[in-house]
Design a protein around this motif. Structure first.
Motif, mmCIF file in Angstrom:
data_model
loop_
_atom_site.group_PDB
_atom_site.id
_atom_site.type_symbol
_atom_site.label_atom_id
_atom_site.label_comp_id
_atom_site.label_asym_id
_atom_site.label_seq_id
_atom_site.Cartn_x
_atom_site.Cartn_y
_atom_site.Cartn_z
ATOM 1 N N MET A 285 -50.274 6.837 3.835
ATOM 2 C CA MET A 285 -50.420 6.542 2.433
ATOM 3 C C MET A 285 -49.566 5.341 2.044
ATOM 4 S SD MET A 285 -49.909 9.110 -0.670
ATOM 5 C CE MET A 285 -49.481 8.544 -2.252
ATOM 6 N N PHE A 286 -48.297 5.343 2.403
ATOM 7 C CA PHE A 286 -47.425 4.228 2.067
ATOM 8 C C PHE A 286 -47.806 2.981 2.840
ATOM 9 C CE2 PHE A 286 -44.706 7.907 1.018
ATOM 10 C CZ PHE A 286 -44.515 7.631 -0.320
ATOM 11 N N GLU A 287 -48.283 3.182 4.059
ATOM 12 C CA GLU A 287 -48.711 2.048 4.884
ATOM 13 C C GLU A 287 -49.879 1.323 4.226
ATOM 14 O OE1 GLU A 287 -48.582 -0.656 7.893
ATOM 15 O OE2 GLU A 287 -47.150 0.933 7.506
ATOM 16 N N ASN A 288 -50.812 2.065 3.636
ATOM 17 C CA ASN A 288 -51.952 1.445 2.962
ATOM 18 C C ASN A 288 -51.514 0.604 1.774
ATOM 19 O OD1 ASN A 288 -53.802 2.518 4.725
ATOM 20 N ND2 ASN A 288 -54.319 4.269 3.433
ATOM 21 N N ARG B 63 -48.634 -0.818 1.335
ATOM 22 C CA ARG B 63 -47.928 -1.977 1.866
ATOM 23 C C ARG B 63 -48.933 -3.034 2.336
ATOM 24 N NH1 ARG B 63 -44.305 -0.451 6.519
ATOM 25 N NH2 ARG B 63 -43.805 1.137 5.001
ATOM 26 N N LEU B 64 -49.977 -2.598 3.036
ATOM 27 C CA LEU B 64 -51.002 -3.530 3.497
ATOM 28 C C LEU B 64 -51.770 -4.146 2.327
ATOM 29 C CD1 LEU B 64 -52.422 -1.650 6.617
ATOM 30 C CD2 LEU B 64 -50.993 -3.697 6.584
ATOM 31 N N GLU B 65 -52.047 -3.358 1.307
ATOM 32 C CA GLU B 65 -52.746 -3.872 0.126
ATOM 33 C C GLU B 65 -51.901 -4.929 -0.583
ATOM 34 O OE1 GLU B 65 -53.917 -0.667 -2.418
ATOM 35 O OE2 GLU B 65 -55.193 0.228 -0.884
ATOM 36 N N ARG B 66 -50.617 -4.682 -0.750
ATOM 37 C CA ARG B 66 -49.738 -5.664 -1.394
ATOM 38 C C ARG B 66 -49.634 -6.932 -0.564
ATOM 39 N NH1 ARG B 66 -44.575 -2.464 -2.218
ATOM 40 N NH2 ARG B 66 -45.724 -0.888 -1.149
ATOM 41 N N ARG B 67 -49.543 -6.755 0.742
ATOM 42 C CA ARG B 67 -49.460 -7.918 1.630
ATOM 43 C C ARG B 67 -50.741 -8.755 1.541
ATOM 44 N NH1 ARG B 67 -48.476 -7.956 8.138
ATOM 45 N NH2 ARG B 67 -48.139 -10.191 8.287
ATOM 46 N N LEU B 68 -51.881 -8.090 1.525
ATOM 47 C CA LEU B 68 -53.162 -8.776 1.401
ATOM 48 C C LEU B 68 -53.253 -9.505 0.054
ATOM 49 C CD1 LEU B 68 -55.941 -9.423 2.535
ATOM 50 C CD2 LEU B 68 -56.749 -7.262 1.594
#
Length: 96
Positions: A1-4, A6-11
């Motif tokens: 959940m937190f990984e998603n 983090r990836l969304e913010r990075r994207l």
């Protein structure tokens, strides 16, 4: 959940930076062509490639504005003289 997240913010950050770069280089998104369409749509302008922009910029730097306008119209057939002149003059102005 937190990984998603983090990836969304990075994207989102990457997309934001890419948008800034494209705006700085005056690159526009080209609409996706339908699969059965052999030619690009006539409604919007065709974006210039980086090599085309570099060639136009080189002519501007050499003081050959008329040649740059002529090249712009050769690359984008159907562009009016006024539109080509405006586009070249916009590239001529320094970014601050």
């Amino acid at each position: 959940m937190f990984e998603n997240r983090r990836l969304e913010r990075r994207l989102q950050r990457i997309e934001y930076k890419l948008d800034l770069i494209m705006r700085h280089l005056a690159i526009t998104d080209s609409p996706a062509l339908p699969q059965d369409s052999p030619t690009p749509p006539l409604s919007g302008p065709t974006p210039l490639s980086g090599a085309d922009l570099a060639e136009i910029d080189a002519l501007i730097a050499q003081g050959k504005k008329i040649h740059a306008i002529k090249l712009y119209r050769e690359i984008l057939p159907g562009t009016s003289l006024k539109d080509a002149k405006d586009a070249v003059e916009a590239r001529e102005r320094p970014y601050y």
